[in-house]
Design a protein around this motif. Structure first.
Motif, PDB file in Angstrom:
ATOM      1  N   PHE A 107     -12.689  20.670 -14.228  1.00  5.94           N
ATOM      2  CA  PHE A 107     -12.341  21.343 -15.479  1.00  5.94           C
ATOM      3  C   PHE A 107     -11.630  22.669 -15.204  1.00  5.94           C
ATOM      4  O   PHE A 107     -10.702  23.042 -15.926  1.00  5.94           O
ATOM      5  N   THR A 108     -12.057  23.392 -14.183  1.00  7.04           N
ATOM      6  CA  THR A 108     -11.406  24.653 -13.829  1.00  7.04           C
ATOM      7  C   THR A 108      -9.957  24.401 -13.449  1.00  7.04           C
ATOM      8  O   THR A 108      -9.041  25.095 -13.908  1.00  7.04           O
ATOM      9  N   ARG A 109      -9.724  23.393 -12.622  1.00 11.72           N
ATOM     10  CA  ARG A 109      -8.359  23.047 -12.211  1.00 11.72           C
ATOM     11  C   ARG A 109      -7.516  22.628 -13.415  1.00 11.72           C
ATOM     12  O   ARG A 109      -6.357  23.022 -13.553  1.00 11.72           O
ATOM     13  N   LYS A 110      -8.105  21.804 -14.300  1.00  9.45           N
ATOM     14  CA  LYS A 110      -7.369  21.354 -15.479  1.00  9.45           C
ATOM     15  C   LYS A 110      -7.077  22.529 -16.416  1.00  9.45           C
ATOM     16  O   LYS A 110      -5.994  22.616 -17.002  1.00  9.45           O
ATOM     17  N   ALA A 111      -8.028  23.448 -16.535  1.00  5.45           N
ATOM     18  CA  ALA A 111      -7.822  24.631 -17.376  1.00  5.45           C
ATOM     19  C   ALA A 111      -6.651  25.457 -16.859  1.00  5.45           C
ATOM     20  O   ALA A 111      -5.822  25.939 -17.644  1.00  5.45           O
ATOM     21  N   ILE A 112      -6.560  25.628 -15.549  1.00  7.05           N
ATOM     22  CA  ILE A 112      -5.452  26.380 -14.960  1.00  7.05           C
ATOM     23  C   ILE A 112      -4.123  25.693 -15.258  1.00  7.05           C
ATOM     24  O   ILE A 112      -3.144  26.346 -15.646  1.00  7.05           O
ATOM     25  N   VAL A 118       0.869  26.280 -21.259  1.00  2.00           N
ATOM     26  CA  VAL A 118       0.911  26.884 -22.591  1.00  2.00           C
ATOM     27  C   VAL A 118       1.380  28.331 -22.564  1.00  2.00           C
ATOM     28  O   VAL A 118       2.189  28.743 -23.389  1.00  2.00           O
ATOM     29  N   SER A 119       0.882  29.112 -21.604  1.00  2.00           N
ATOM     30  CA  SER A 119       1.079  30.563 -21.645  1.00  2.00           C
ATOM     31  C   SER A 119       1.872  31.159 -20.490  1.00  2.00           C
ATOM     32  O   SER A 119       2.177  32.344 -20.525  1.00  2.00           O
ATOM     33  N   GLN A 120       2.140  30.394 -19.460  1.00  3.65           N
ATOM     34  CA  GLN A 120       2.877  30.859 -18.282  1.00  3.65           C
ATOM     35  C   GLN A 120       2.357  32.192 -17.717  1.00  3.65           C
ATOM     36  O   GLN A 120       3.128  33.130 -17.517  1.00  3.65           O
ATOM     37  N   PRO A 121       1.045  32.303 -17.429  1.00  2.51           N
ATOM     38  CA  PRO A 121       0.549  33.540 -16.822  1.00  2.51           C
ATOM     39  C   PRO A 121       1.071  33.676 -15.395  1.00  2.51           C
ATOM     40  O   PRO A 121       1.467  32.691 -14.768  1.00  2.51           O
ATOM     41  N   ALA A 122       1.045  34.893 -14.877  1.00  2.83           N
ATOM     42  CA  ALA A 122       1.502  35.160 -13.506  1.00  2.83           C
ATOM     43  C   ALA A 122       0.408  34.870 -12.489  1.00  2.83           C
ATOM     44  O   ALA A 122       0.692  34.735 -11.304  1.00  2.83           O
ATOM     45  N   GLY A 123      -0.819  34.763 -12.934  1.00  6.02           N
ATOM     46  CA  GLY A 123      -1.937  34.503 -12.030  1.00  6.02           C
ATOM     47  C   GLY A 123      -3.216  34.261 -12.815  1.00  6.02           C
ATOM     48  O   GLY A 123      -3.202  34.221 -14.049  1.00  6.02           O
ATOM     49  N   PHE A 124      -4.316  34.108 -12.096  1.00  4.16           N
ATOM     50  CA  PHE A 124      -5.624  33.862 -12.706  1.00  4.16           C
ATOM     51  C   PHE A 124      -6.703  34.598 -11.944  1.00  4.16           C
ATOM     52  O   PHE A 124      -6.609  34.763 -10.728  1.00  4.16           O
ATOM     53  N   VAL A 146     -12.343  31.516 -16.330  1.00  2.00           N
ATOM     54  CA  VAL A 146     -10.943  31.236 -16.027  1.00  2.00           C
ATOM     55  C   VAL A 146     -10.145  32.222 -16.881  1.00  2.00           C
ATOM     56  O   VAL A 146     -10.042  32.061 -18.098  1.00  2.00           O
ATOM     57  N   VAL A 147      -9.610  33.274 -16.232  1.00  2.00           N
ATOM     58  CA  VAL A 147      -8.945  34.357 -16.954  1.00  2.00           C
ATOM     59  C   VAL A 147      -7.472  34.410 -16.565  1.00  2.00           C
ATOM     60  O   VAL A 147      -7.139  34.733 -15.420  1.00  2.00           O
ATOM     61  N   PRO A 148      -6.573  34.080 -17.502  1.00  2.00           N
ATOM     62  CA  PRO A 148      -5.138  34.198 -17.204  1.00  2.00           C
ATOM     63  C   PRO A 148      -4.744  35.667 -17.096  1.00  2.00           C
ATOM     64  O   PRO A 148      -5.281  36.517 -17.805  1.00  2.00           O
ATOM     65  N   ARG A 149      -3.792  35.953 -16.193  1.00  2.00           N
ATOM     66  CA  ARG A 149      -3.333  37.326 -15.976  1.00  2.00           C
ATOM     67  C   ARG A 149      -1.817  37.381 -16.029  1.00  2.00           C
ATOM     68  O   ARG A 149      -1.135  36.449 -15.611  1.00  2.00           O
ATOM     69  N   TRP A 150      -1.278  38.470 -16.556  1.00  2.00           N
ATOM     70  CA  TRP A 150       0.151  38.720 -16.638  1.00  2.00           C
ATOM     71  C   TRP A 150       0.431  40.095 -16.049  1.00  2.00           C
ATOM     72  O   TRP A 150      -0.434  40.973 -16.088  1.00  2.00           O
ATOM     73  N   ALA A 151       1.628  40.282 -15.540  1.00  2.00           N
ATOM     74  CA  ALA A 151       2.023  41.595 -15.038  1.00  2.00           C
ATOM     75  C   ALA A 151       1.919  42.599 -16.189  1.00  2.00           C
ATOM     76  O   ALA A 151       2.377  42.336 -17.294  1.00  2.00           O
ATOM     77  N   GLY A 152       1.272  43.708 -15.935  1.00  2.00           N
ATOM     78  CA  GLY A 152       1.140  44.750 -16.944  1.00  2.00           C
ATOM     79  C   GLY A 152       0.100  44.480 -18.006  1.00  2.00           C
ATOM     80  O   GLY A 152       0.060  45.177 -19.020  1.00  2.00           O
TER      81      GLY A 152
END
Length: 184
Positions: A107-112, A118-124, A146-152
């Motif tokens: 589920f973690t892999r599928k969530a990523i 959907v959101s194109q984050p830069a990392g997690f 599972v936390v998506p991260r973006w620059a800034g």
């Protein structure tokens, strides 16, 4: 801008900005105060035990598996912050069954994959806080963040205001994620 409201009258005027332009986040008080926080042996009030008994939209559940489910965090660090939880009320990762641990990983892999589409984050950021001393808000029920991260994405608000601005409503995020889950 609204008139200045004296400090002792804030409770009488919720939602009205004051002279200091505070960003109010009263919904976080339940989290900070530990309201309804379950104990290790008490799953009666555990939100991760109660959530699966409700409708997916009402409970903010994105997807259900045989042993685990993906649910939006009520107090997200970033938009799209998911939690992967076993249905069983178990506190420690080492106490998860092989089936629970394997499905949590899947589920973690599928969530990523889904959040990336959907959101194109830069990392997690991925993580499990084991025990309240390690930072677990709900230490009694195992869950993977599972936390998506973006620059800034970290700006002055968390540092100065000790709060985070999240631009989407949780219900909107759940609807988008649930619709994209099977495609991931």
């Amino acid at each position: 801008m609204a008139d200045f409201i004296p400090v002792d009258e804030f409770e009488d005027h919720p939602g009205i900005p004051d002279g200091l332009q505070r960003l109010w986040t009263p919904h976080r008080l339940a989290y900070i105060s530990g309201e309804n926080r379950p104990t290790e042996h008490n799953d009666v009030r555990c939100p991760f035990c109660v959530s699966p008994t409700h409708d997916d939209a009402e409970a903010l559940i994105v997807a259900r598996g045989e042993h685990v489910f993906a649910v939006l965090n009520l107090y997200p660090y970033n938009p799209g912050h998911l939690l992967i939880c076993p249905y069983r009320h178990v506190a420690a990762y080492i106490d998860a069954t092989e089936e629970e641990a394997a499905e949590m990983t899947a589920f973690t892999r599928k969530a990523i994959r889904m959040i990336s589409a959907v959101s194109q984050p830069a990392g997690f950021n991925l993580g499990m806080n084991q025990g309240s001393i390690a930072g677990a808000g709900i230490a009694a029920h195992l869950h993977q963040h599972v936390v998506p991260r973006w620059a800034g994405d970290s700006n002055f608000l968390p540092i100065i205001g000790q709060t985070k601005a999240v631009p989407f409503l949780l219900g909107q995020t759940r609807e988008i994620f649930a619709g994209a889950w099977d495609e991931a």
